[in-house]
Motif scaffolding. Structure first.
Motif, PDB file in Angstrom:
ATOM      1  N   ASP A 141       0.908  -1.296   0.107  1.00 59.47           N
ATOM      2  CA  ASP A 141       0.006  -0.022   0.274  1.00 59.47           C
ATOM      3  C   ASP A 141       0.869   1.086  -0.070  1.00 59.47           C
ATOM      4  O   ASP A 141       1.204   1.692   1.043  1.00 59.47           O
ATOM      5  CB  ASP A 141      -0.948  -0.050   1.062  1.00 59.47           C
ATOM      6  N   GLU A 175      -2.659  10.544  -0.356  1.00 67.04           N
ATOM      7  CA  GLU A 175      -3.863   9.568  -0.302  1.00 67.04           C
ATOM      8  C   GLU A 175      -4.235   9.215   1.029  1.00 67.04           C
ATOM      9  O   GLU A 175      -5.317   8.970   1.428  1.00 67.04           O
ATOM     10  CB  GLU A 175      -3.455   8.262  -1.228  1.00 67.04           C
ATOM     11  N   GLU A 176      -3.402   8.734   1.881  1.00 66.06           N
ATOM     12  CA  GLU A 176      -3.460   8.257   3.273  1.00 66.06           C
ATOM     13  C   GLU A 176      -4.346   9.240   4.168  1.00 66.06           C
ATOM     14  O   GLU A 176      -4.558   8.810   5.271  1.00 66.06           O
ATOM     15  CB  GLU A 176      -2.201   7.542   3.809  1.00 66.06           C
ATOM     16  N   GLY A 178      -6.513  11.516   2.845  1.00 62.24           N
ATOM     17  CA  GLY A 178      -7.867  11.752   2.174  1.00 62.24           C
ATOM     18  C   GLY A 178      -7.385  12.629   0.822  1.00 62.24           C
ATOM     19  O   GLY A 178      -8.588  13.122   0.567  1.00 62.24           O
ATOM     20  N   ASP A 203      -4.890  -0.366  -5.670  1.00 62.43           N
ATOM     21  CA  ASP A 203      -4.338  -0.030  -4.287  1.00 62.43           C
ATOM     22  C   ASP A 203      -5.352  -0.420  -3.424  1.00 62.43           C
ATOM     23  O   ASP A 203      -5.905  -0.068  -2.339  1.00 62.43           O
ATOM     24  CB  ASP A 203      -4.762   1.594  -4.343  1.00 62.43           C
ATOM     25  N   ASP A 220     -15.717   7.270   2.894  1.00 60.40           N
ATOM     26  CA  ASP A 220     -15.439   7.522   4.208  1.00 60.40           C
ATOM     27  C   ASP A 220     -15.622   8.954   4.792  1.00 60.40           C
ATOM     28  O   ASP A 220     -15.131   9.963   3.969  1.00 60.40           O
ATOM     29  CB  ASP A 220     -13.584   7.158   4.546  1.00 60.40           C
ATOM     30  N   TYR A 222     -14.691  11.133   7.813  1.00 67.34           N
ATOM     31  CA  TYR A 222     -13.522  11.080   8.979  1.00 67.34           C
ATOM     32  C   TYR A 222     -13.727  12.379   9.752  1.00 67.34           C
ATOM     33  O   TYR A 222     -13.703  13.538   9.261  1.00 67.34           O
ATOM     34  CB  TYR A 222     -12.260  11.025   8.329  1.00 67.34           C
ATOM     35  N   ARG A 350     -17.541   4.568   7.429  1.00 75.55           N
ATOM     36  CA  ARG A 350     -17.255   4.166   5.944  1.00 75.55           C
ATOM     37  C   ARG A 350     -18.848   4.247   5.236  1.00 75.55           C
ATOM     38  O   ARG A 350     -19.735   3.666   5.893  1.00 75.55           O
ATOM     39  CB  ARG A 350     -16.654   2.673   5.954  1.00 75.55           C
ATOM     40  N   ILE A 387     -12.525  14.356   6.404  1.00 74.02           N
ATOM     41  CA  ILE A 387     -12.271  13.906   4.999  1.00 74.02           C
ATOM     42  C   ILE A 387     -13.638  13.501   4.593  1.00 74.02           C
ATOM     43  O   ILE A 387     -14.360  12.952   5.582  1.00 74.02           O
ATOM     44  CB  ILE A 387     -11.435  12.565   5.061  1.00 74.02           C
ATOM     45  N   SER A 420     -12.631  -0.819   1.889  1.00 71.62           N
ATOM     46  CA  SER A 420     -11.651   0.487   2.200  1.00 71.62           C
ATOM     47  C   SER A 420     -12.190   1.618   1.212  1.00 71.62           C
ATOM     48  O   SER A 420     -12.881   1.282   0.399  1.00 71.62           O
ATOM     49  CB  SER A 420     -10.103   0.113   2.324  1.00 71.62           C
ATOM     50  N   THR A 421     -11.395   2.690   1.263  1.00 72.85           N
ATOM     51  CA  THR A 421     -11.746   3.710   0.354  1.00 72.85           C
ATOM     52  C   THR A 421     -10.500   4.147  -0.252  1.00 72.85           C
ATOM     53  O   THR A 421      -9.416   4.315   0.109  1.00 72.85           O
ATOM     54  CB  THR A 421     -12.061   5.014   1.489  1.00 72.85           C
ATOM     55  N   ILE A 422     -10.818   4.365  -1.721  1.00 75.71           N
ATOM     56  CA  ILE A 422      -9.773   5.155  -2.578  1.00 75.71           C
ATOM     57  C   ILE A 422     -10.477   6.389  -2.890  1.00 75.71           C
ATOM     58  O   ILE A 422     -11.473   6.452  -3.767  1.00 75.71           O
ATOM     59  CB  ILE A 422      -9.587   4.395  -3.606  1.00 75.71           C
ATOM     60  N   PRO A 423     -10.283   7.542  -1.895  1.00 77.16           N
ATOM     61  CA  PRO A 423     -11.245   8.809  -2.225  1.00 77.16           C
ATOM     62  C   PRO A 423     -11.237   9.157  -3.501  1.00 77.16           C
ATOM     63  O   PRO A 423     -12.193   9.669  -4.065  1.00 77.16           O
ATOM     64  CB  PRO A 423     -10.348   9.706  -1.325  1.00 77.16           C
ATOM     65  N   GLU A 448      -2.257  -4.192   5.277  1.00 75.03           N
ATOM     66  CA  GLU A 448      -2.074  -2.903   4.681  1.00 75.03           C
ATOM     67  C   GLU A 448      -2.510  -2.124   6.318  1.00 75.03           C
ATOM     68  O   GLU A 448      -3.402  -2.472   6.988  1.00 75.03           O
ATOM     69  CB  GLU A 448      -3.248  -2.542   3.931  1.00 75.03           C
ATOM     70  N   HIS A 449      -1.926  -0.915   6.504  1.00 74.18           N
ATOM     71  CA  HIS A 449      -1.908  -0.189   7.578  1.00 74.18           C
ATOM     72  C   HIS A 449      -1.698  -0.789   8.885  1.00 74.18           C
ATOM     73  O   HIS A 449      -1.589  -0.153  10.119  1.00 74.18           O
ATOM     74  CB  HIS A 449      -3.562   0.485   7.774  1.00 74.18           C
TER      75      HIS A 449
END
Ligand SMILES: NCC(=O)N[C@@H](Cc1c[nH]cn1)C(=O)O
Ligand SMILES: [Zn+2]
Ligand SMILES: [Zn+2]
Length: 498
Positions: A141, A175-176, A178, A203, A220, A222, A350, A387, A420-423, A448-449
Motif C-alpha cells: 500500500d 492519499e492516506e 484523504g 491500491d 469515508d 472522517y 465508512r 475527510i 476500504s476507500t480510495i477517495p 495494509e496499515h
C-alpha cells in the motif's frame, strides 16, 4: 523499436514474462529503495521525505521516456496553526498515438505511519525478505503496485518493444490523509483526462489467494471531535476532583457512537443505505472466501458475524463506524498523572451507496451535540468533518474488465468490492465519466496499515506480468471495438490491406 505486428502477441507475452522473471531481483531492489524513504503523509516532520519520494517517483517515470509534470499542491494547514508544503502531484504521459487506447494509472507513494515499537519484527523502512515475503511499510500500500506498473512498462522498453497502449500516470502523496486538493487538480487539468479511455487503480488487496478485480469501494467520512476544558494540562492531584475533565466528556461521546454489536447509534444514519436486492444477495453465494483464513489474518478470535454472506455484506455494502484514536491524551509508557486540557477524538464512518456526506455530517453533529448536552459540561465541544470521500461502484461490463480477465489468464478472477476507500475513485468517475477498474495484486494477508505490512515476492512479480499482459489484451479489445464502431478506422485499415 519493434512494432507489435513483428512478434505474435503470444511470443511477445512469453518474452515479456521471461524478462520479468529474469529481472525480478532488480525489481525487488527498487522496492527496497522506495520503502527506505519514510514517506508518511500524516507526520509533518517527515514532509521532506515525502517530497523526496514524489521526486524519485517522477524521475523514475521520466526515465521510462514519459513527459512528466509536477503540480504544486500548495500548503497544508496544520491544527496548531502552522503549515507545511503539500507534496507535488505527478501527471505524466507516455505515448499519444490516437489509434491506441489510453490508460491512466493512478497510485500513491505516501504511506501510513510505522514505528518499530508498534510491534514490527523488522524495521518498517528497511525492507526485509522472509519466506518469500517482502516486509516494509508501503510494500503493498501502495509502493509495490505502483512499481509493478512501472516495471511492466520498463519491460517493454528493455525488450525494445512498442507499448501497445498510451499510458498516463497520476501519482499523489497524500492519499492516506484523504487526497486533499486532488479533486481540484483533476478539475483544473480536464485536458489531461480528455483522451483517457480507461483509469486503472491497484491500491487494494485480493479477498483470497485467487486473483480479483474490484468494482466497488466504500467511502469515508472522517471526524475530529474536540473537547477543551482549559488552556493547559493539569496535575490530577492538584486539580482532579474539582474540574470537568475533557477526557471524561470525550470518552462518553465516543462510547455513544456505536454499540457492542457494531450498530451505529447515530439517528438516521442507515436511512440512505441502498436496500439489498435479491440479485445482489445471490452474488455473495458464489464468492470464494475462506472465513477462517480471514480471521487468522486479522489476529482477532471472534468476528461480529459468523457467515461469509454477513461478513462480506458488512464489509462492502453496509456502513461501519471505527474509533481511531485520541490526540492530546497521554498514551506513552508509565503512569503520568495528567489531566489533558484538550483532547481530540478521531473516528470515521465508512460510507456506502446512497449515503450523502452533508447528510451524514449533520447527523453526526446533531447526535454529538445532543449526547454532550446530557453531560451539562461547561467544556467546549467542536466537531469537524476532516475527510469526506464517497463510495464507488463500477460497471463490470466495461471493456477493461474483460481485458483484465484475459490478462489474468489461468484463473477466472473473483469479482469483489472492498471495504476500504480510495477517495479518488468516485471523484474520477464523477468528473471524468471514464471507466474505472481496480486490479489488486496484493494478498488478503498483506496487512495494509498494520504492523509488518508485506507483499509476497510472487504477487509483486506476477502483478508485474499481469500489468504487462493487460496492456496487450486491452490493446486488442480496444482495436476490435474501434474496428466495429468507427467507420473511419475500418476504412483506414481496409485501405492498408489489413
Ligand atoms: N489502500 C487504500 C487506503 O488505505 N485508503 C485509505 C484512505 C482513507 C480513508 N480515510 C482516510 N484515508 C483508507 O483508509 O481506506
Ligand atoms: Zn493505498
Ligand atoms: Zn492505505
Amino acid at each position: 523499436m519493434l512494432p507489435l505486428e513483428t512478434n505474435g502477441s503470444e511470443d511477445l507475452m512469453t518474452d515479456l514474462f521471461t524478462y520479468i522473471d529474469g529481472h525480478q531481483d532488480e525489481f525487488v531492489q527498487s522496492l527496497k529503495e522506495w520503502i527506505a524513504i519514510p514517506s508518511d503523509s500524516s507526520d509533518p516532520l517527515l514532509r521532506k521525505e515525502l517530497i523526496k519520494m514524489v521526486e524519485i517517483t517522477a524521475e523514475r517515470i521520466q526515465a521510462l521516456g514519459a513527459t512528466v509534470e509536477l503540480i504544486d499542491m500548495g500548503q497544508e494547514q496544520l491544527n496548531d496553526g502552522q503549515s507545511v508544503p503539500f507534496p507535488k502531484a505527478i501527471l505524466a504521459q507516455l505515448g499519444n498515438d490516437p489509434s491506441k487506447a489510453t490508460i491512466c494509472f493512478y497510485g500513491h507513494v505516501d504511506v501510513q505511519p510505522a514505528k518499530m515499537e508498534d510491534g514490527w519484527i523488522t524495521d518498517p523502512y528497511n525492507m526485509t525478505e522472509r519466506n518469500e515475503n517482502l516486509y516494509g511499510r508501503g510494500a503493498t500500500d501502495n509502493k509495490g503496485p505502483v512499481l509493478a506498473w512501472i516495471n511492466a512498462v520498463d519491460t517493454y522498453k528493455a525488450l525494445n518493444q512498442e507499448i501497445p497502449v498510451n499510458i498516463k500516470f497520476i501519482i499523489e502523496g497524500v492519499e492516506e490523509t484523504g487526497s486533499q486538493g486532488l479533486e481540484d487538480l483533476i478539475k483544473g487539468n480536464s485536458s489531461f483526462f480528455s483522451d483517457v479511455d480507461y483509469i486503472v487503480i491497484s491500491d487494494n488487496v485480493r479477498l483470497s489467494r485467487k486473483p480479483a478485480l474490484t468494482y466497488g469501494t466504500r467511502g469515508d467520512a472522517y471526524f475530529f471531535v474536540e473537547v477543551q476544558s482549559g488552556t493547559k494540562d493539569l496535575h490530577s492531584g492538584t486539580f482532579g476532583g474539582i474540574i470537568h475533565e475533557s477526557m471524561r466528556d470525550l470518552v462518553y461521546l465516543l462510547a455513544n457512537l456505536v454499540d457492542s454489536s457494531g450498530h451505529i447509534l447515530i439517528p438516521g444514519i442507515y436511512d440512505d443505505v441502498s436496500p439489498l436486492t435479491e440479485e445482489e444477495r445471490k452474488l455473495y453465494d458464489d464468492i470464494d472466501f475462506d472465513l477462517e483464513e480471514h480471521q487468522n489474518n486479522s489476529g482477532v478470535n471472534t468476528f461480529l458475524y459468523s457467515t461469509k454472506e454477513e461478513i462480506l455484506q458488512h464489509l462492502w455494502r453496509y456502513p461501519c463506524l471505527s474509533i481511531h484514536g485520541i490526540e492530546g491524551a497521554f498514551s506513552g509508557y508509565g503512569s503520568k498523572t495528567v489531566i489533558p486540557g484538550k483532547v481530540i477524538g478521531k473516528f470515521s464512518i465508512r460510507l456506502v451507496p446512497d449515503m450523502k456526506i452533508p447528510v451524514v455530517n449533520k447527523q453526526v453533529i446533531n447526535h454529538l451535540k445532543s449526547v454532550f448536552a446530557k453531560l451539562k459540561s461547561p467544556n467546549k465541544l467542536v466537531v469537524t468533518l476532516q475527510i469526506g470521500a464517497l463510495p464507488w461502484i463500477a460497471n463490470v461490463n466495461d471493456l477493461q474488465y474483460e481485458a483484465a480477465r484475459n490478462a489474468i489468464r489461468k484463473v477466472t478472477p473473483e469479482m469483489i468490492r472492498d471495504g476500504s476507500t480510495i477517495p479518488l475513485a468516485r471523484i474520477f468517475q464523477d468528473l471524468t465519466k471514464k471507466s474505472i477498474m481496480m486490479l489488486p495484486i496484493g494478498g488478503a494477508d498483506d496487512g495494509e496499515h498494520s504492523q509488518n505490512e508485506k507483499i509476497s515476492r510472487s504477487n509483486y512479480i506476477q502483478g508485474t506480468k499481469i500489468f504487462a499482459s493487460f496492456f496487450l489484451e486491452l490493446a486488442k479489445l480496444h482495436k476490435d471495438l474501434q474496428m466495429n464502431n468507427d467507420p473511419l478506422t475500418i476504412k483506414t485499415s481496409q485501405q492498408n490491406g489489413s
